[in-house]
Design a protein around this motif. Sequence first.
Motif, PDB file in Angstrom:
ATOM      1  N   ASP A  80       0.852  -1.178   0.000  1.00 24.67           N
ATOM      2  CA  ASP A  80       0.000   0.000   0.000  1.00 24.67           C
ATOM      3  C   ASP A  80       0.896   1.238   0.000  1.00 24.67           C
ATOM      4  OD1 ASP A  80      -1.710   2.101   0.515  1.00 24.67           O
ATOM      5  OD2 ASP A  80      -3.015   0.929   1.821  1.00 24.67           O
ATOM      6  N   HIS A  81       0.841   2.004  -1.087  1.00 24.39           N
ATOM      7  CA  HIS A  81       1.721   3.172  -1.218  1.00 24.39           C
ATOM      8  C   HIS A  81       1.091   4.462  -0.711  1.00 24.39           C
ATOM      9  CE1 HIS A  81       3.716   0.457  -4.213  1.00 24.39           C
ATOM     10  NE2 HIS A  81       4.779   0.976  -3.645  1.00 24.39           N
ATOM     11  N   SER A  82      -0.100   4.393  -0.140  1.00 24.92           N
ATOM     12  CA  SER A  82      -0.799   5.604   0.290  1.00 24.92           C
ATOM     13  C   SER A  82       0.022   6.432   1.262  1.00 24.92           C
ATOM     14  CB  SER A  82      -2.140   5.244   0.939  1.00 24.92           C
ATOM     15  OG  SER A  82      -2.962   4.534   0.045  1.00 24.92           O
ATOM     16  N   VAL A  83       0.635   5.755   2.236  1.00 25.97           N
ATOM     17  CA  VAL A  83       1.415   6.463   3.260  1.00 25.97           C
ATOM     18  C   VAL A  83       2.605   7.172   2.623  1.00 25.97           C
ATOM     19  CG1 VAL A  83       2.808   6.205   5.345  1.00 25.97           C
ATOM     20  CG2 VAL A  83       0.706   4.885   5.089  1.00 25.97           C
ATOM     21  N   LYS A  84       3.247   6.488   1.674  1.00 23.42           N
ATOM     22  CA  LYS A  84       4.406   7.075   1.007  1.00 23.42           C
ATOM     23  C   LYS A  84       4.008   8.322   0.206  1.00 23.42           C
ATOM     24  CE  LYS A  84       7.420   4.190  -0.565  1.00 23.42           C
ATOM     25  NZ  LYS A  84       8.128   3.167  -1.394  1.00 23.42           N
ATOM     26  N   VAL A  85       2.867   8.225  -0.484  1.00 22.94           N
ATOM     27  CA  VAL A  85       2.382   9.361  -1.271  1.00 22.94           C
ATOM     28  C   VAL A  85       2.042  10.541  -0.365  1.00 22.94           C
ATOM     29  CG1 VAL A  85       0.516  10.178  -2.767  1.00 22.94           C
ATOM     30  CG2 VAL A  85       1.543   7.932  -3.181  1.00 22.94           C
ATOM     31  N   ALA A  86       1.298  10.249   0.724  1.00 22.91           N
ATOM     32  CA  ALA A  86       0.924  11.315   1.664  1.00 22.91           C
ATOM     33  C   ALA A  86       2.161  11.959   2.276  1.00 22.91           C
ATOM     34  CB  ALA A  86       0.022  10.755   2.760  1.00 22.91           C
ATOM     35  N   SER A  95      -5.207  -0.770  -6.661  1.00 23.42           N
ATOM     36  CA  SER A  95      -6.030  -1.967  -6.503  1.00 23.42           C
ATOM     37  C   SER A  95      -7.434  -1.675  -7.008  1.00 23.42           C
ATOM     38  CB  SER A  95      -6.095  -2.403  -5.036  1.00 23.42           C
ATOM     39  OG  SER A  95      -6.862  -1.489  -4.277  1.00 23.42           O
ATOM     40  N   GLU A  96      -8.175  -2.728  -7.303  1.00 23.35           N
ATOM     41  CA  GLU A  96      -9.552  -2.559  -7.753  1.00 23.35           C
ATOM     42  C   GLU A  96     -10.396  -1.868  -6.686  1.00 23.35           C
ATOM     43  OE1 GLU A  96     -13.402  -5.317  -9.059  1.00 23.35           O
ATOM     44  OE2 GLU A  96     -11.395  -6.194  -9.009  1.00 23.35           O
ATOM     45  N   GLN A  97     -10.192  -2.261  -5.419  1.00 24.44           N
ATOM     46  CA  GLN A  97     -10.975  -1.683  -4.324  1.00 24.44           C
ATOM     47  C   GLN A  97     -10.725  -0.182  -4.200  1.00 24.44           C
ATOM     48  OE1 GLN A  97      -9.030  -4.456  -4.081  1.00 24.44           O
ATOM     49  NE2 GLN A  97     -10.746  -5.926  -4.101  1.00 24.44           N
ATOM     50  N   LYS A  98      -9.450   0.227  -4.294  1.00 17.84           N
ATOM     51  CA  LYS A  98      -9.115   1.644  -4.171  1.00 17.84           C
ATOM     52  C   LYS A  98      -9.666   2.448  -5.349  1.00 17.84           C
ATOM     53  CE  LYS A  98      -4.938   1.925  -1.400  1.00 17.84           C
ATOM     54  NZ  LYS A  98      -3.610   2.573  -1.389  1.00 17.84           N
ATOM     55  N   ALA A  99      -9.486   1.910  -6.546  1.00 16.98           N
ATOM     56  CA  ALA A  99      -9.958   2.625  -7.743  1.00 16.98           C
ATOM     57  C   ALA A  99     -11.462   2.817  -7.695  1.00 16.98           C
ATOM     58  CB  ALA A  99      -9.554   1.863  -9.001  1.00 16.98           C
ATOM     59  N   ASN A 100     -12.165   1.803  -7.216  1.00 18.55           N
ATOM     60  CA  ASN A 100     -13.621   1.895  -7.150  1.00 18.55           C
ATOM     61  C   ASN A 100     -14.073   2.866  -6.066  1.00 18.55           C
ATOM     62  OD1 ASN A 100     -16.251   0.865  -8.156  1.00 18.55           O
ATOM     63  ND2 ASN A 100     -16.477   0.227  -6.027  1.00 18.55           N
ATOM     64  N   MET A 101     -13.392   2.877  -4.920  1.00 20.04           N
ATOM     65  CA  MET A 101     -13.758   3.815  -3.848  1.00 20.04           C
ATOM     66  C   MET A 101     -13.521   5.250  -4.293  1.00 20.04           C
ATOM     67  SD  MET A 101     -15.013   4.467  -0.915  1.00 20.04           S
ATOM     68  CE  MET A 101     -15.051   2.946   0.047  1.00 20.04           C
ATOM     69  N   MET A 102     -12.409   5.483  -4.980  1.00 20.62           N
ATOM     70  CA  MET A 102     -12.116   6.828  -5.486  1.00 20.62           C
ATOM     71  C   MET A 102     -13.205   7.258  -6.467  1.00 20.62           C
ATOM     72  SD  MET A 102      -9.530   8.943  -4.909  1.00 20.62           S
ATOM     73  CE  MET A 102      -8.476  10.225  -5.576  1.00 20.62           C
ATOM     74  N   GLU A 130       3.400   5.473  -8.679  1.00 16.53           N
ATOM     75  CA  GLU A 130       2.090   5.684  -9.285  1.00 16.53           C
ATOM     76  C   GLU A 130       1.641   4.382  -9.945  1.00 16.53           C
ATOM     77  OE1 GLU A 130       2.819  10.431 -10.359  1.00 16.53           O
ATOM     78  OE2 GLU A 130       2.485   9.011 -11.987  1.00 16.53           O
ATOM     79  N   SER A 131       0.409   4.372 -10.436  1.00 17.07           N
ATOM     80  CA  SER A 131      -0.129   3.174 -11.093  1.00 17.07           C
ATOM     81  C   SER A 131      -0.733   3.537 -12.441  1.00 17.07           C
ATOM     82  CB  SER A 131      -1.207   2.520 -10.220  1.00 17.07           C
ATOM     83  OG  SER A 131      -0.677   2.089  -8.989  1.00 17.07           O
ATOM     84  N   LEU A 132      -0.560   2.634 -13.412  1.00 16.02           N
ATOM     85  CA  LEU A 132      -1.175   2.837 -14.717  1.00 16.02           C
ATOM     86  C   LEU A 132      -2.689   2.804 -14.599  1.00 16.02           C
ATOM     87  CD1 LEU A 132       0.893   0.538 -17.145  1.00 16.02           C
ATOM     88  CD2 LEU A 132       1.120   3.006 -16.814  1.00 16.02           C
TER      89      LEU A 132
END
Length: 379
Positions: A46-52, A196-203, A273-275
């Motif tokens: 999970d790269h969220s922490v790194k991005v933040a 991830s699919e879950q993150k993309a869908n929540m966004m 980042e992710s494609l």
Amino acid sequence: MELQSAKTEMLNEGGDVEGGGQKSQMKRRQEEDDGRVSPPKKLVIDHSVKVASHYNSLQEVGLAARSRSRIFFMRNFNNWLKSVLIGEILDQVRETGPQQVSVLDLGCGKGGDLLKWKRGGINHLVCADIAGVSVEQCQSRYEDMKKKSHVNEKIFNAQFINADCSKEVLSEKLDDPEQMFDICSCQFVYHYSFESEQKANMMLRNACERLKPGGFFIGTTPDAFELVKRLEASDSLSFGNEVFKVSFGSKGFYPLFGCQYHFSLEDVVDVPESLVYFPLFEHMAKRYNMRLVLKQRFSEFFEEKVKKEHHRSLMMKMMALQPFPCEDGGRQAADSRGEYGHAEEHSVRAGVQLPLGTLSRSEWEAASIYLVFIFQKMS
């Protein structure tokens, strides 16, 4: 089953995205289904922490420092492009008549678009971002903007939310639980969620579920096809120039979610980042009754919009292009003459007299990675 069938359908349309070729990729999947080949195990990070953390650590610099940046004109160009996009969408929203315009800025950062919303005369803005420090700076900018406004000048009211919009339901954090939006703007952010699919869908849910019928979801994101094309043309696992670099872990296999690469841009961006495989993005948006109105590369968007006089005027005002050659002893953004060879060639080919407005070759190469998208919510 719905997503799996969509994957198969999209592989048939453009098989190179999720493998070194459609047939080999489909054959491998068939072998996995038959139990003959074990799918490669992938460690999910999970790269969220790194991005933040990266965006929280970025120092706020003044205009003088920004003007010395190697990508000063590219940043202005991107800002101009966003201004045109936002302005035209606001015009479309108001075509139905005078109304109270509400906007969700999803991934607001430090508030770089606050002035755009002010000039657009909106009534309410919700700013949300994963980086707490950025949200604080965004709110501080807003307060300063209100203080500096004229007595009779109307400034939109605003709410500021620190949240990971790829994991948390944003509607639960709104001051007004019944709040609906005319526009959701997601600038240079959505690609982080495709981890991830879950993150993309929540966004996507946060972007679209609170939009009014006819409302717009607009944004900018890297073009996955362009990134893969440049990677495949490279002799290594990276490509770039003196202002940006993109590095992948491997070639030939590009999963629909979690296809990670590392992107660095001057002193502004240095994160994983992710494609975003756009056909899948478009397919997912249909779940929220969204239809794609526009998808254009930055270069295409620029070529179309610059034909209009008021957009050209705004471009000059925002210093979105650099004069070449520099006048009055000014200094070019890049020292190398080769960085402006394309401008000289265009001058000769089109019969345009110098000086003309341009970006350095390195800045054009970086900016041309991105695309603009507009979705609209169906009634």
